[in-house]
Every structure is written in C-alpha cells, then in structure tokens.
Enzyme design. Structure first.
Site, PDB file in Angstrom:
ATOM      1  N   HIS A 395       0.035  24.951 -24.691  1.00 56.23           N
ATOM      2  CA  HIS A 395       0.664  23.645 -24.875  1.00 56.23           C
ATOM      3  C   HIS A 395       1.902  23.718 -25.756  1.00 56.23           C
ATOM      4  CE1 HIS A 395       0.671  19.513 -23.987  1.00 56.23           C
ATOM      5  NE2 HIS A 395      -0.611  19.255 -24.133  1.00 56.23           N
ATOM      6  N   ASP A 399       4.100  21.523 -20.901  1.00 60.87           N
ATOM      7  CA  ASP A 399       3.663  20.133 -21.019  1.00 60.87           C
ATOM      8  C   ASP A 399       2.537  19.848 -20.026  1.00 60.87           C
ATOM      9  OD1 ASP A 399       5.555  19.628 -22.977  1.00 60.87           O
ATOM     10  OD2 ASP A 399       7.073  18.990 -21.511  1.00 60.87           O
TER      11      ASP A 399
END
Length: 423
Positions: A395, A399
């Site tokens: 992450h 995204d």
C-alpha cells in the site's frame, strides 16, 4: 598420508559468509572425488560443495545452522600423499565422533491422523519405526497418506534416504495384509514425545524473508471471483489438439499471459520499491516469479521475459524451473530478479488466502482452487467453474482502487480468453 583441507569457497556476488545447511558425510566416512560433502545456503540458493579428492573424513569445520565466513575451514580429509596442509597449520577439529553433527530433521508438521471415509483394510508390509520417528515425505505425500488413512511411519520408503513416495503408498495398499490391528492400535496409543526442530538453511531464509516483508511493507489484500469455465474449455481443447506434440498446458501459463497483458495498463504493479532510497523502479520486462513448494521449503524460480513467451514456451519454462527447484538444482540466477510473483496451492488452494509479498516487489497474485458452483447467467441457473484470485499489494506504492482495477482486468481477460491474444 597427508591432509587435504577444503575451505568455504567464494560463491561470488560479493558474498562474504554463508550458512552451513547440511552435512552429507561424517567423521570416518570414505569419500570419492565429486561426492557432495555439504550443502551451504546463500541469500539466493542452496549450493552443493563437492569433494575434489578421494580420502577419509577426519574433521568437520562447523555445525548445521552455523554461519561461516568464506575461506574458513569446511572439512579436512586424509588423503594418500602429502595433501595440501602443513602439520603446523592443521585446524582443531570442530565436529568429531565425540561431538557428532546434528542430523537433518524434516521441518514439516504432520497432520493428526483422522478416520477416513472408508479406511483401507488391506495394508502392505509395515516398517518398524519408533513411535516418535518422523519419516521423510513431501507435503503432497503426507496429504495423500492422510486421505488414505495410512500412517507414514508404517510405510517403507523407496526414495533417497528412505523418503516415502506416492508409489510406496500404492504398494502399501496393493500388497495386502488382512491384519489391520497394529495400525489401529498405534493410532490410539498415548503419546508424550516432543520434537525440537532447528530452524536452519532454507527454512531460516524463508522465515527471515517473510518476517522482513510483513514488517516493512504495508500489506493489503484484494479477492476477486473469476468464472474460468471458458478458459478451462480452451485449455482442454488445446491439450487435446496439441498436447501430444507441444506438451500439456496447465492454467498457470494462461495466468502468466493475463498478467503480461494486464500490466500494459497497470505498469505500477510490475515494479520494485527500494524503501531505503525511496525509489520505485517500474520495469518493462515482466519477470514472473512462480512460487514453488519443495522439500526444503518455498522457493520462487523466475520465468524471465514472460512478455515474449507463447503459452507453450511459458508452460515449458514453468515446468523446467519447478523441477529444478524441487530437486534443489535451481541456480541463484533462476531464483532471483522477479518483478511480480504468482503463487498457487493448486488443488489445495482453498477459497481465500493472503499471500505475503516477495520484496522488493509490490504485487503478488494468488490463485485459489477451481470449484464447480451454480451461478446465475442471463437469468438462468447454470453450473460454472469458479476460482478466486487472492492477491496482495504494497500500500506504500499501490492504491486500493488501482489494485482492484488490475485484478478485474485479469478477470476480464480470463473470462474472455480470446482477448489474451488480440493485439
């Protein structure tokens, strides 16, 4: 008589030390030229250390699990003639008959025995093993034995070092003895034994990499359901038409192809993240790591330049690399350099998994098992072949929406397999 000393070799790539994983000899053994003496573990792969001479082992230079510097004494062998060591330079033996080398222990946890649906009543000749002795066997063989209701410690192994093979299970059932009382009694015998397993070699490297990955990367997972009926029909058709001449296709080369095509629109997934330098490197070449289970643990051989390979080329390379990894013959180059990883447990794939990233990559695509389920298609309930993709991403780089769109792109390609080949 003289002494020939073998030192830990320089394996290259700036490696200054390696881990001694396993001895294949002990003090007092007679060895011949090219016989494998020990396995050592680098950050990338297992390396065999062969003997350059004939002779008798008189000293071992370390214990399994010990990290040894390049150039340190690995083993001393008594040879005919002068040898390569002066008397004054002889090292003190580290492992002798009085201080034996710890034997290799299979680092596999065996499932508790359960009653099968139809327990076999005809069983072949049993092997006398101690109650706490764990026979050597691969995870697949252990599951097969569990499904058949066979206790592995009762089966004679015909593989290397007495390893139990699938054929041994078949032979155990086929040879037939009507007396099943001994296995039944053993299944319910009270046990108080304990086993300590040293975490060394490949298992230590796996533990370190998994811990490092979960501590450094911000993992998140995304699961998508895919209808693989059409691509399974295509695979069956291609195998029927070309299987004899080109080789059989599994689902994996189709998945590799889907990755390649989807990455054209999502290049951020085919990347490596150097979190120390804070640099993301996106790569044009698609080097797909294919997670492979071996007897020594999980390995990730790499299908290089998957973007330039046909289905059969990918299939052949996947098969070659998997065999090399399982046999411990994969080279460092074959186990490094991946840009994105594909992991599958095959028939054991379950419904959902949360794969751990293969750092410094930022994406890993996990394949779950195919099951037939009733689905509603155009208002009608039909039986379809369904499969989940359980994938994980970093992450810090990827995204959530991009990850979802990437997996949905793979889903579209697999559900409409003609689009895999439309340019």
């Amino acid at each position: 008589m003289g002494t020939h000393v073998i030192k830990m070799p320089d394996i290259g790539e700036g490696i200054a030390e390696v881990e001694l994983s396993q001895w294949h000899v002990k003090v007092g053994d007679l060895v011949v030229e090219d016989q494998v003496l020990a396995d050592v573990m680098t950050d990338k792969a297992m390396v065999d250390i062969p003997s350059p001479v004939h002779g008798k082992v008189i000293a071992l230079g370390g214990q399994p699990g010990e990290v040894m510097a390049v150039g340190s004494v690995l083993i001393s062998i008594e040879v005919e003639g002068a040898g390569n060591l002066k008397e004054s330079d002889k090292p003190a033996p580290v492992a002798t008959k009085e201080t034996p080398v710890a034997p290799k222990v299979e680092a596999v946890v065996e499932s508790k025995p359960v009653a099968p649906r139809t327990a076999p009543v005809c069983q072949g000749p049993m092997v006398a093993r101690e109650a706490n002795e764990r026979p050597l066997a691969s995870p697949a063989v252990r599951k097969h034995a569990l499904d058949l209701g066979i206790q592995l410690r009762l089966v004679r192994g015909s593989g290397p070092a007495g390893r139990v093979l699938h054929e041994d299970l078949d032979a155990y059932l086929a040879q037939g003895q009507s007396n099943a009382s001994a296995p039944v009694a053993a299944a319910y015998a009270q046990r108080n034994d304990e086993e300590q397993i040293q975490v060394i070699g490949m298992r230590r490297k796996i533990a370190q990499r998994m811990q490092d990955a979960t501590q450094r990367a911000a993992h998140f997972s995304y699961v998508e359901e895919i209808d693989v009926t059409a691509i399974e029909e295509l695979r069956a058709h291609l195998n029927e038409k070309h299987g004899a001449s080109r080789g059989k296709l599994t689902l994996l080369p189709f998945l590799v192809r889907a990755l390649v095509v989807a990455l054209r629109d999502f290049p951020q997934m085919n990347a490596r993240y150097d979190d120390e330098a804070q640099v993301i490197t996106r790569l044009g070449a698609v080097h797909v790591g294919v997670a492979t289970q071996s007897d020594v643990g999980l390995m990730v051989p790499v299908v290089r330049h998957a973007e330039a390979r046909s289905l059969w080329d990918s299939a052949a390379e996947i098969s070659r690399l998997a065999n090399a990894a399982r046999n411990g013959k994969a080279s460092r180059d074959e186990l490094s350099g991946s840009t994105i990883t594909l992991t599958s447990l095959g028939a054991l794939g379950g419904i959902v998994s949360t794969p751990v990233l293969n750092l410094p990559e930022v994406a890993i695509v996990g394949v779950n098992k195919i099951v037939e389920r009733p689905m509603v298609v155009k208002g009608q309930v039909v039986i379809r072949k369904m499969m989940n993709l359980s994938s994980s991403f970093d992450h810090r780089v990827v995204d959530g929406m991009d990850a979802a769109l990437f997996i949905q792109a793979i889903r579209g390609l697999l559900e409409q397999p003609a689009t895999l080949f439309v340019e």
